[in-house]
Design a protein around this motif. Structure first.
Motif, short mmCIF file in Angstrom:
data_model
loop_
_atom_site.label_atom_id
_atom_site.label_comp_id
_atom_site.label_asym_id
_atom_site.label_seq_id
_atom_site.Cartn_x
_atom_site.Cartn_y
_atom_site.Cartn_z
N LYS A 67 43.29 39.85 27.69
CA LYS A 67 42.22 40.55 28.39
C LYS A 67 42.66 41.06 29.76
O LYS A 67 41.85 41.64 30.48
N SER A 68 43.92 40.82 30.12
CA SER A 68 44.35 41.17 31.47
C SER A 68 44.17 42.66 31.73
O SER A 68 44.57 43.51 30.95
N ALA A 69 43.55 42.96 32.87
CA ALA A 69 43.24 44.34 33.24
C ALA A 69 44.31 44.91 34.15
O ALA A 69 45.11 44.17 34.74
N VAL A 82 41.24 45.27 39.09
CA VAL A 82 39.99 44.54 39.30
C VAL A 82 39.51 44.84 40.72
O VAL A 82 40.30 44.79 41.67
N ALA A 106 36.40 45.53 36.05
CA ALA A 106 37.80 45.54 35.62
C ALA A 106 38.08 46.80 34.81
O ALA A 106 37.23 47.25 34.04
N LYS A 115 41.06 48.70 32.31
CA LYS A 115 42.28 48.55 31.51
C LYS A 115 42.48 49.83 30.72
O LYS A 115 41.55 50.34 30.08
N VAL A 158 36.43 47.68 31.32
CA VAL A 158 36.36 46.64 30.29
C VAL A 158 35.46 45.48 30.72
O VAL A 158 35.14 44.61 29.92
N TYR A 159 35.06 45.48 31.99
CA TYR A 159 34.15 44.44 32.47
C TYR A 159 33.40 44.94 33.69
O TYR A 159 33.99 45.56 34.59
N VAL A 210 34.93 37.99 35.97
CA VAL A 210 36.07 38.90 36.01
C VAL A 210 37.40 38.16 36.10
O VAL A 210 38.48 38.76 35.90
N ASP A 267 38.82 36.17 34.13
CA ASP A 267 39.56 36.18 32.86
C ASP A 267 40.39 37.45 32.69
O ASP A 267 41.27 37.51 31.82
N TYR A 268 40.12 38.48 33.51
CA TYR A 268 40.80 39.76 33.37
C TYR A 268 41.96 39.92 34.36
O TYR A 268 42.60 40.96 34.39
N THR A 270 47.82 42.66 37.24
CA THR A 270 46.53 43.19 37.66
C THR A 270 46.49 43.44 39.17
O THR A 270 46.75 42.54 39.97
#
Length: 344
Positions: free
Chosen positions: A37-39, A42, A62, A64, A69-70, A77, A79-80, A86
């Motif tokens: 899930k890494s963006a 952020v 976030a 991506k 994506v968020y 956030v 988790d991204y 990021t």
């Protein structure tokens, strides 16, 4: 033959086994990638989302691969965010963050785009007078309206009490002439306009400064609400539908050049009451308005007593012309002075 058959079966099983292992490996790898899930970006801050149902503000978003994506709170956030991948930008406490490149108070449509359709736009005061002379001599004009001169050009003449109205009237007798400065917050006009607007005998306009000449007569120089007053009371629409459409195309092209995806035009009814509404909606219906536009109908100080009628008029325009990328339901309350004309 029996041994050969067994050997061939063994080869088939080995090959199938290798394929199965590779398949499992690739599946696990793909599965792992799908849960990554890494963006790329952020952002923390007071983020405007325009979500009416769930509240219009968020704490973080976030991005991506160029997509959101968020959008939500700071905790969610996390988790991204992946170290080394990021980029994190923290705008907490620094004002509001808006999605996309947004122009929050522009005049690309109703002033700049419109101005380019007017004669001698952007010229000096004397150059505009020269163009007025040419038009009077070469054609049967019913009115003349444009803008472009800088306030500094006429400041000495204003201080000396010069009468601009008589000067312009001598060039275009009986023809309404209104010439705005480059900010749109000051203007000079001829005697015909002063008479038509009722200012010659009563030089009082709510929210305006009507300059007097050295003899105490209105000089034809007005600031702030005087510009709108003379426009509304003494001039016909300065732009026809074709010119309005061209003004919109110019405005959209310039907004794109600057990278804007959202823009608010803060005075859409300066030169024409409703032509811009139709032109912008027509462009949207034709798929040529690939950005979000909102517009303000300007409610001026001298019209404040009729505010109910004006609000109802905006409601009519919104219901008639609102479209996918066009929101014409805003009102600008113009009751203050500004810096350019020295009244702010």
């Amino acid at each position: 033959m029996h041994k050969t058959h067994l050997f061939n079966n063994l080869i088939v099983k080995v090959v199938l086994g290798i394929i199965f292992v590779v398949f499992i490996f690739l599946s696990v790898l793909a599965l792992g990638c799908s849960f990554d899930k890494s963006a790329d970006l952020v952002v923390y801050g007071n983020i405007y989302t325009a979500e009416e149902d769930n509240g219009s503000m968020a704490e973080a978003f976030a991005v991506k691969d160029g997509k959101y994506v968020y959008v939500g709170d700071k905790e969610g956030v996390k988790d991204y965010i992946k170290e080394g991948k990021t980029e994190v930008i923290d705008k907490s406490g620094e004002g509001m963050v808006m999605p996309g490149a947004t122009e929050g108070h522009s005049h690309y449509f109703g002033v700049y785009g419109a101005g380019l359709q007017l004669p001698a736009y952007g010229k000096t005061y004397q150059e505009i007078l020269d163009e007025l002379k040419n038009q009077v001599a070469s054609s049967n004009i019913k009115q003349f309206m444009t803008f472009g001169w800088k306030s500094s050009e006429l400041s000495a003449d204003v201080a000396a009490g010069k009468n601009f109205a008589d000067e312009i009237e001598s060039i275009a007798p009986g023809i309404p002439v209104l010439i705005l400065d480059n900010s749109g917050h000051a203007a000079v006009c001829n005697t015909t306009v002063l008479k038509k607007a009722g200012v010659l005998d009563n030089p009082q306009i709510r929210g305006a400064e009507v300059k007097l000449d050295k003899s105490g007569r209105p000089s034809g120089y007005v600031t702030d609400q005087g510009v709108g007053y003379l426009t509304d009371k003494a001039m016909d629409s300065a732009l026809d539908e074709e010119q309005t459409k061209k003004a919109c195309e110019v405005a959209i092209e310039m907004l794109h050049e600057y990278g804007y995806t959202n823009a608010l035009d803060a005075y859409i009814n300066q030169f024409t009451e409703s032509n811009f509404y139709k032109a912008i909606k027509d462009l949207d219906s034709a798929g040529q308005l690939n950005l979000n536009i909102a517009t303000c109908y300007c409610l001026k100080s001298f019209d404040i007593d009729q505010y109910k009628e004006k609000v109802n008029r905006v409601d009519e325009l919104r219901n008639q012309y609102k479209s996918n990328h066009f929101n014409p339901g805003f009102i600008k309350l113009f009751v203050d002075g500004i810096v350019e004309s020295g009244s702010g």
